[in-house]
Scaffold this active site. Structure first.
Site, PDB file in Angstrom:
ATOM      1  N   HIS A 335       0.840  -1.205   0.000  1.00  0.00           N
ATOM      2  CA  HIS A 335       0.000   0.000   0.000  1.00  0.00           C
ATOM      3  C   HIS A 335       0.872   1.252   0.000  1.00  0.00           C
ATOM      4  CE1 HIS A 335      -3.481   2.512   1.574  1.00  0.00           C
ATOM      5  NE2 HIS A 335      -2.432   3.249   1.937  1.00  0.00           N
ATOM      6  N   GLU A 336       1.836   1.306   0.914  1.00  0.00           N
ATOM      7  CA  GLU A 336       2.667   2.503   1.032  1.00  0.00           C
ATOM      8  C   GLU A 336       3.553   2.704  -0.193  1.00  0.00           C
ATOM      9  OE1 GLU A 336       2.034   4.643   3.139  1.00  0.00           O
ATOM     10  OE2 GLU A 336       0.899   3.551   4.636  1.00  0.00           O
ATOM     11  N   HIS A 339       1.756   4.266  -3.003  1.00  0.00           N
ATOM     12  CA  HIS A 339       1.681   5.732  -2.935  1.00  0.00           C
ATOM     13  C   HIS A 339       2.850   6.357  -3.700  1.00  0.00           C
ATOM     14  CE1 HIS A 339      -1.717   6.617  -0.411  1.00  0.00           C
ATOM     15  NE2 HIS A 339      -1.292   5.857   0.577  1.00  0.00           N
ATOM     16  N   TYR A 350      -3.570  14.870  -2.931  1.00  0.00           N
ATOM     17  CA  TYR A 350      -4.015  14.137  -1.753  1.00  0.00           C
ATOM     18  C   TYR A 350      -5.092  14.894  -0.974  1.00  0.00           C
ATOM     19  CZ  TYR A 350      -3.623  10.414   1.587  1.00  0.00           C
ATOM     20  OH  TYR A 350      -3.897   9.324   2.365  1.00  0.00           O
ATOM     21  N   GLU A 359      -5.776   6.879  -2.202  1.00  0.00           N
ATOM     22  CA  GLU A 359      -5.834   5.887  -1.127  1.00  0.00           C
ATOM     23  C   GLU A 359      -6.380   4.554  -1.617  1.00  0.00           C
ATOM     24  OE1 GLU A 359      -5.128   5.062   2.038  1.00  0.00           O
ATOM     25  OE2 GLU A 359      -3.739   6.712   1.839  1.00  0.00           O
ATOM     26  N   ASP A 419     -10.199  14.260   7.640  1.00  0.00           N
ATOM     27  CA  ASP A 419      -9.536  13.231   6.833  1.00  0.00           C
ATOM     28  C   ASP A 419      -9.182  13.767   5.443  1.00  0.00           C
ATOM     29  OD1 ASP A 419      -8.578  10.635   6.128  1.00  0.00           O
ATOM     30  OD2 ASP A 419     -10.536  10.101   5.303  1.00  0.00           O
ATOM     31  N   HIS A 424      -9.615   8.744   3.166  1.00  0.00           N
ATOM     32  CA  HIS A 424      -9.721   7.347   3.569  1.00  0.00           C
ATOM     33  C   HIS A 424     -11.166   6.910   3.711  1.00  0.00           C
ATOM     34  CE1 HIS A 424      -5.561   8.288   4.664  1.00  0.00           C
ATOM     35  NE2 HIS A 424      -5.351   7.032   4.339  1.00  0.00           N
TER      36      HIS A 424
END
Length: 509
Positions: A335-336, A339, A350, A359, A419, A424
């Site tokens: 996941h990271e 990004h 973002y 995300e 958020d 998210h």
């Protein structure tokens, strides 16, 4: 607790409304055959929109993909990107037009780069040292019925209670803050060792026995895999906050202690993620040029977080209740790192819907990686390291976002400012669409035939790599995903039909 910001796993941030705009996708035979260069063909097609410079030109299975940056007198227009796909006959087949309307450009530039950076530092309020000193770039920033020159300023702070990478957009004429958002930035380069490659063994966070590449230099074996790209490196922060820490060293090449487990997982999961992208999509690391994958474990004490700062993943140990060692989850690592791929491809802003796509794509491709090269596949995110004392839960669910309080339909989207505008929260809507495409099912009266996890991943990766732009919204995502399915499988294929129905099911048109 499960709401995350930027490229870290958990955090919160103040929102300033972002640039409004959405890309338009057109497909078909848009131009006549031509012997001109693909970049010329795409530029000619959008010449009425202003000036453009080529920022990427590459070949893929469909044709030549050209990406252009809109400019005014050589100054880039924020978010102004055009993507064109040209076939072998020199015909423009698909174009994503995200050129911005630059109206009433105010040409006053009173601030210098130095003053913009000084203003940025005052606004951020950090009194200590920066990991990466703020840098400013002059841009054109569209603001509805007028446009202004502005400085886009970004700096990295790691020696703080919560690491950050704030990007501010500062009016070059008035000093007004036009927009801001937080994302972690590039850090210092890798300092590896020279030696011979060996195969080490160890136990990971989940208790599995693993093998991995190490480098022997002198009397030590280092967690340095020199066989992939420009290397995979794992560091030890030793429960401090100074990064990157020390390159992990071991005397016997056997990492079986409890303290070793976070390092074993970080090293192995980074390797698996690298191999997943290389073998599945032909992508050589996040920049597609073999960039080193760096990881630091044992960051701070009881740190319930993980983040990507542009050159490395940083993992906390967790507090043992909310999280265990965060490097233990393959889908979190993937996941990271996704990004980072997003930053080098679509560059999705973002905030708001573009941030929710950012995300969701990380969740989606992290899940595909878990399916492809991991174990115990499911449609949960972070289940391996979240609440270790509770079985069967995770940070988010792609199959059932509502089970974790996230919307699963556009009619239920979050429209507030928390958020980062729901990056998210609203990612659940896209995650549900991806789940339906991959797995199949019925939702809100719409039935979707599943195409399989890997085909779903192929479609979303192409959408990210080719058709999405910095300010894409959910409608743009639908167009990008459906077009990608058509490119890969045919205009009337079951995959293209299911791609469209998956968005019907979540109310995105």
């Amino acid at each position: 607790m499960k709401k995350v910001v930027s490229t870290s796993l958990i955090a919160g941030v103040l929102l300033v409304p972002q640039l409004v705009g959405a890309a338009e996708l057109k497909s078909g035979t848009l131009t006549k055959p031509s012997e001109s260069a693909p970049t010329t063909i795409v530029k000619e097609y959008v010449k009425s929109k202003g000036e453009f410079k080529t920022i990427e030109s590459k070949s893929d299975k469909v044709g030549k993909v050209v990406k252009l940056q809109q400019t005014v007198d050589g100054v880039p227009v924020f978010g102004g990107v055009v993507v064109g796909v040209v076939d072998e006959a020199g015909q423009l087949k698909t174009v994503v037009d995200d050129a911005k309307s630059v109206k009433n450009l105010h040409k006053s530039i009173k601030l210098t780069e130095k003053k913009a950076i000084a203003s940025y530092k005052k606004l951020v309020g950090h009194k200590g040292a920066y990991e990466l000193e703020p840098e400013a770039e002059l841009i054109v920033y569209p603001k509805g019925d007028k446009s202004v020159y502005a400085y886009q300023v970004t700096g990295t702070i790691l020696e703080a209670e919560e690491p950050s990478r704030w990007t501010y957009f500062i009016d070059a004429g008035t000093g007004e803050v036009l927009n801001k958002f937080d994302q972690l930035a590039h850090a210092r380069p890798t300092n590896g060792v020279t030696g011979t490659t060996y195969t080490g063994t160890g136990i990971d966070v989940l208790g599995y026995s693993q093998t991995f590449k190490t480098t022997k230099s002198g009397s030590y074996y280092y967690l340095q895999d020199s066989t992939r790209g420009k290397g995979i490196y794992t560091y030890d922060a030793k429960n401090r906050t100074t990064l990157p820490g020390s390159l992990w060293a071991d005397v016997d090449n056997v990492l079986n202690t409890t303290y070793d487990r976070a390092a074993v997982s970080a090293h192995v999961n980074a390797t698996k993620t690298y191999d997943f992208y290389k073998n599945t999509y032909g992508r050589n690391s996040y920049d597609n040029a073999g960039a080193a994958l760096n990881s630091t474990v044992h960051y701070s004490r009881s740190y319930n977080n993980a983040f990507w700062d542009g050159s490395k993943m940083v993992y906390g140990d967790g507090d043992g209740q909310t999280f265990t060692y965060l490097s233990g989850a393959l889908d979190v690592v993937a996941h990271e790192l996704t990004h980072a791929i997003t930053e080098y491809t679509a560059g999705l802003i973002y905030q708001n819907e573009s941030g929710a796509i950012n995300e969701a794509v990380s969740d989606i491709l992290g899940t595909v990686a878990e399916y492809s090269v991991g174990t115990n596949f499911d449609w949960l995110v972070g289940e391996d390291i979240y609440t270790p004392g509770v079985a069967g839960d995770g940070l988010r669910s792609m199959a059932n976002p509502a089970a974790y309080g996230d919307p699963d339909h556009y009619s239920k989207r979050y429209t507030g400012t928390q958020d980062n505008g729901g990056v998210h929260i609203n990612s659940g809507i896209v995650n549900k669409a991806a789940y339906l495409l991959g797995n199949g099912g019925s939702h809100y009266g719409v039935s979707v035939q599943g195409v399989g996890v890997m085909a779903m991943g192929d479609i979303y990766y192409r959408a990210l790599n080719v058709y999405l732009t910095p300010t894409s919204n959910f409608s743009s995502l639908r167009q990008a995903v459906v077009q990608s399915a058509k490119d890969l499988y045919g205009a009337t294929s079951p995959q293209a039909v299911s791609a469209a129905k998956s968005f019907d099911a979540v109310g995105i048109y």
